[in-house]
Design a protein around this motif. Structure first.
Motif, mmCIF file in Angstrom:
data_model
loop_
_atom_site.group_PDB
_atom_site.id
_atom_site.type_symbol
_atom_site.label_atom_id
_atom_site.label_comp_id
_atom_site.label_asym_id
_atom_site.label_seq_id
_atom_site.Cartn_x
_atom_site.Cartn_y
_atom_site.Cartn_z
ATOM 1 N N GLN A 154 28.571 24.379 0.154
ATOM 2 C CA GLN A 154 27.225 24.594 -0.369
ATOM 3 C C GLN A 154 26.294 23.491 0.121
ATOM 4 N N ARG A 155 26.771 22.254 0.072
ATOM 5 C CA ARG A 155 25.946 21.132 0.549
ATOM 6 C C ARG A 155 25.664 21.260 2.042
ATOM 7 N N LEU A 156 26.693 21.612 2.802
ATOM 8 C CA LEU A 156 26.524 21.741 4.244
ATOM 9 C C LEU A 156 25.579 22.891 4.605
ATOM 10 N N GLY A 157 25.646 23.966 3.825
ATOM 11 C CA GLY A 157 24.848 25.141 4.141
ATOM 12 C C GLY A 157 23.450 25.143 3.575
ATOM 13 N N GLN A 158 23.119 24.184 2.718
ATOM 14 C CA GLN A 158 21.820 24.169 2.071
ATOM 15 C C GLN A 158 20.630 24.190 3.040
ATOM 16 N N PRO A 159 20.632 23.380 4.089
ATOM 17 C CA PRO A 159 19.466 23.388 4.982
ATOM 18 C C PRO A 159 19.193 24.759 5.593
ATOM 19 N N ILE A 160 20.249 25.479 5.971
ATOM 20 C CA ILE A 160 20.065 26.784 6.590
ATOM 21 C C ILE A 160 19.680 27.820 5.537
ATOM 22 N N ALA A 161 20.331 27.776 4.374
ATOM 23 C CA ALA A 161 20.000 28.723 3.307
ATOM 24 C C ALA A 161 18.551 28.544 2.863
ATOM 25 N N LEU A 162 18.119 27.304 2.760
ATOM 26 C CA LEU A 162 16.748 27.024 2.327
ATOM 27 C C LEU A 162 15.741 27.473 3.379
ATOM 28 N N ALA A 163 16.066 27.224 4.642
ATOM 29 C CA ALA A 163 15.172 27.644 5.724
ATOM 30 C C ALA A 163 15.065 29.163 5.754
ATOM 31 N N ASN A 164 16.182 29.843 5.548
ATOM 32 C CA ASN A 164 16.166 31.300 5.552
ATOM 33 C C ASN A 164 15.341 31.840 4.382
ATOM 34 N N ALA A 165 15.472 31.197 3.218
ATOM 35 C CA ALA A 165 14.691 31.604 2.053
ATOM 36 C C ALA A 165 13.202 31.392 2.308
ATOM 37 N N THR B 285 10.722 25.616 8.945
ATOM 38 C CA THR B 285 11.027 24.326 8.323
ATOM 39 C C THR B 285 10.272 24.203 7.009
ATOM 40 N N PRO B 286 10.964 24.306 5.886
ATOM 41 C CA PRO B 286 10.293 24.219 4.583
ATOM 42 C C PRO B 286 9.664 22.842 4.381
ATOM 43 N N PRO B 287 8.528 22.777 3.686
ATOM 44 C CA PRO B 287 7.923 21.478 3.366
ATOM 45 C C PRO B 287 8.877 20.666 2.488
ATOM 46 N N ALA B 288 8.709 19.379 2.486
ATOM 47 C CA ALA B 288 9.571 18.515 1.673
ATOM 48 C C ALA B 288 9.497 18.925 0.208
ATOM 49 N N GLY B 289 10.655 19.108 -0.390
ATOM 50 C CA GLY B 289 10.715 19.465 -1.800
ATOM 51 C C GLY B 289 10.499 20.929 -2.098
ATOM 52 N N TRP B 290 10.321 21.735 -1.056
ATOM 53 C CA TRP B 290 10.065 23.169 -1.293
ATOM 54 C C TRP B 290 11.297 23.855 -1.855
#
Length: 221
Positions: free
Chosen positions: A118-129, A188-193
């Motif tokens: 989950q930690r490793l995948g967070q950046p990609i999951a968040l970007a996709n969202a 690229t989501p804004p910081a804290g998005w």
């Protein structure tokens, strides 16, 4: 590479469905009834498909790291699962203190791996969202425009119908409107998005949750 995108996608909440009704009336109705798959419309829009291609480059290091680690984790869980199954068979399917301990260790390790992925995948999951949210923000406008041009008063989801003719499907028309309203999006989501009205979702489970009773655990492949 496909693994992480599928996982990220699985982490997102389903899109809002449109009102439901029976499709056969669509062919006869002059008031205008149509069918549209909104999830498909978003997924096949130019903005979404372009963003996916860009993400494979921008997030390549994270994707490779996720997939490499998941391969190792899957192999380890397979070995542990097979050892647990052997112990279950050896005990004749009857719970024993030693078997319960082994099972609990397996379950704890599985949960630890899930959290790691989950930690490793967070950046990609968040970007996709982030990508999806930018597109779905215009989905209602795109649908209304497609409905107006097709002279449609009511739109149904495909899974709500028993049967319908391809001529009543306006999904492609919704895609056309989306492409006009949202030709491109940022990846690229804004910081804290965070995704609207929900927290960041789990990117991918390392394995299915284990049963509470080790004697009931399915045979490992």
């Amino acid at each position: 590479m496909k693994t992480i995108f599928k996982a990220a996608a699985l982490a997102l909440a389903p899109m809002t469905a449109i009102a439901l009704a029976s499709a056969p009336a669509a062919a006869q109705s002059k008031s205008g009834i149509a069918v549209a798959n909104l999830e498909q419309a978003v997924g096949t829009s130019v903005a979404y498909t372009t963003a996916q291609t860009q993400m494979r480059t921008t997030y390549k290091a994270q994707i490779d790291a996720f997939n490499a680690r998941k391969t190792v984790i899957d192999a380890d869980l397979k070995t542990r699962g097979e050892a647990l199954q052997t112990a279950i068979n050896g005990a004749g399917g009857k719970p024993t203190p030693a078997l319960q301990t082994q099972y609990e260790q397996y379950q704890a390790q599985t949960q630890t791996y899930q959290q790691e992925l989950q930690r490793l995948g967070q950046p990609i999951a968040l970007a996709n969202a982030y990508v999806e949210q930018q597109i779905t923000a215009k989905l209602s406008d795109a649908l209304k425009s497609a409905m107006t041009k097709a002279k449609v008063d009511l739109v149904l989801t495909p899974d709500a119908t028993v049967s319908y003719q391809p001529t009543v499907d306006i999904t492609a028309a919704v895609v056309t409107e989306l492409n006009a309203l949202v030709p491109s999006v940022g990846i690229t989501p804004p910081a804290g998005w965070q995704p609207a009205q929900r927290g960041q979702q789990q990117a991918a489970p390392a394995a299915s949750a284990a049963p509470t009773n080790p004697a009931q655990r399915p045979t490992t492949r």
